[in-house]
Enzyme design. Structure first.
Site, PDB file in Angstrom:
ATOM      1  N   PHE A  42      51.784  40.301  39.458  1.00  0.00           N
ATOM      2  CA  PHE A  42      50.758  40.316  40.501  1.00  0.00           C
ATOM      3  C   PHE A  42      51.182  39.452  41.679  1.00  0.00           C
ATOM      4  O   PHE A  42      51.773  38.384  41.505  1.00  0.00           O
ATOM      5  CB  PHE A  42      49.428  39.763  39.969  1.00  0.00           C
ATOM      6  CG  PHE A  42      48.738  40.623  38.964  1.00  0.00           C
ATOM      7  CD1 PHE A  42      47.821  41.588  39.353  1.00  0.00           C
ATOM      8  CD2 PHE A  42      48.986  40.453  37.606  1.00  0.00           C
ATOM      9  CE1 PHE A  42      47.166  42.379  38.412  1.00  0.00           C
ATOM     10  CE2 PHE A  42      48.329  41.238  36.656  1.00  0.00           C
ATOM     11  CZ  PHE A  42      47.422  42.199  37.067  1.00  0.00           C
ATOM     12  N   ASP A  43      50.838  39.902  42.875  1.00  0.00           N
ATOM     13  CA  ASP A  43      50.752  39.015  44.021  1.00  0.00           C
ATOM     14  C   ASP A  43      49.516  38.141  43.801  1.00  0.00           C
ATOM     15  O   ASP A  43      48.678  38.440  42.944  1.00  0.00           O
ATOM     16  CB  ASP A  43      50.622  39.865  45.289  1.00  0.00           C
ATOM     17  CG  ASP A  43      50.351  39.034  46.517  1.00  0.00           C
ATOM     18  OD1 ASP A  43      51.084  38.059  46.748  1.00  0.00           O
ATOM     19  OD2 ASP A  43      49.392  39.358  47.251  1.00  0.00           O
ATOM     20  N   ALA A  44      49.369  37.072  44.587  1.00  0.00           N
ATOM     21  CA  ALA A  44      48.213  36.188  44.409  1.00  0.00           C
ATOM     22  C   ALA A  44      47.154  36.386  45.493  1.00  0.00           C
ATOM     23  O   ALA A  44      46.065  36.899  45.237  1.00  0.00           O
ATOM     24  CB  ALA A  44      48.670  34.726  44.371  1.00  0.00           C
TER      25      ALA A  44
END
Length: 224
Positions: free
Chosen positions: A8-10
């Protein structure tokens, strides 16, 4: 489930990122009523700096210094002090996006989860602790620490090394930025899912494997 790993990106993928609210909170501590015009000017400086950072033309430290240099001079403080205060303010107002907690809870034990973020260490680690997400993600790959930013394939290679080199077709990269997250993931040979709540058109030359409008939709895609 097909995927063994979900990366995941944050910011704006797992966590709400309201820079205006964070800046207002931060500048209030310096006695400044930070308004919409101030924010527009800040963004006119900040956004090109992020592009330069993601292109590898400047460092994380240069980005953090340059975006606050004018304000630092005006307030007679250091850019470092302003940047740290901003990241603290962002940590104070952090909140997972709708569906994030349910998705992570549902995926835990079914796939291994990691984060690759271009955000800064000072915010990312505190935010994961405060939201009780820290133990859910390993690896946590932060561009500031690696010295490379998405979409550079090197940061994805670094993550894959930490993951033990799983087959790339078993790794799904999820993010809201079509250039850094999706194109970066594609160039690293990963499957990708674009989180696109605004329903924007797919940029030319970028073909995500999946596109969802919310984390609830991603939940259904992966687990139903």
């Amino acid at each position: 489930m097909y995927y063994k790993w979900i990366l995941f990106d944050a910011d704006d993928t797992l966590f709400h990122f309201d820079a205006f609210a964070g800046l207002r909170r931060m500048f209030a501590g310096f006695g400044v009523d930070f308004g919409e015009q101030d924010f527009a000017h800040y963004q006119s400086l900040n956004q090109p700096l992020w592009v330069a950072y993601q292109d590898g033309d400047i460092t994380a430290e240069q980005l953090q210094h340059q975006r606050f240099a004018g304000w630092a001079q005006r307030l007679a403080v250091s850019p470092r002090e302003l940047n740290s205060a901003f990241l603290t303010a962002m940590a104070d107002i952090c909140a997972p996006l709708p569906g994030a907690r349910e998705l992570i809870d549902a995926l835990t034990g079914k796939a291994q989860l990691g984060i690759i973020t271009n955000g800064f260490t000072e915010l990312q680690q505190v935010r994961l602790e405060r939201t009780a997400f820290r133990d859910a993600f390993s690896p946590l790959v932060i561009s500031e620490q690696v010295g490379l930013a998405k979409p550079d394939p090197g940061i994805f290679e670094h993550a894959l090394e930490l993951m033990g080199r799983p087959p790339r077709e078993q790794v799904l990269m999820v993010g809201d930025n079509p250039h850094s997250d999706i194109l970066g993931g594609l160039n690293a040979g990963l499957h990708t899912c674009w989180l696109n709540p605004a329903g924007k058109p797919v940029p030319e030359g970028i073909s995500p494997h999946y596109q969802v409008g919310s984390l609830h939709e991603l939940h259904r895609l992966l687990l139903c």
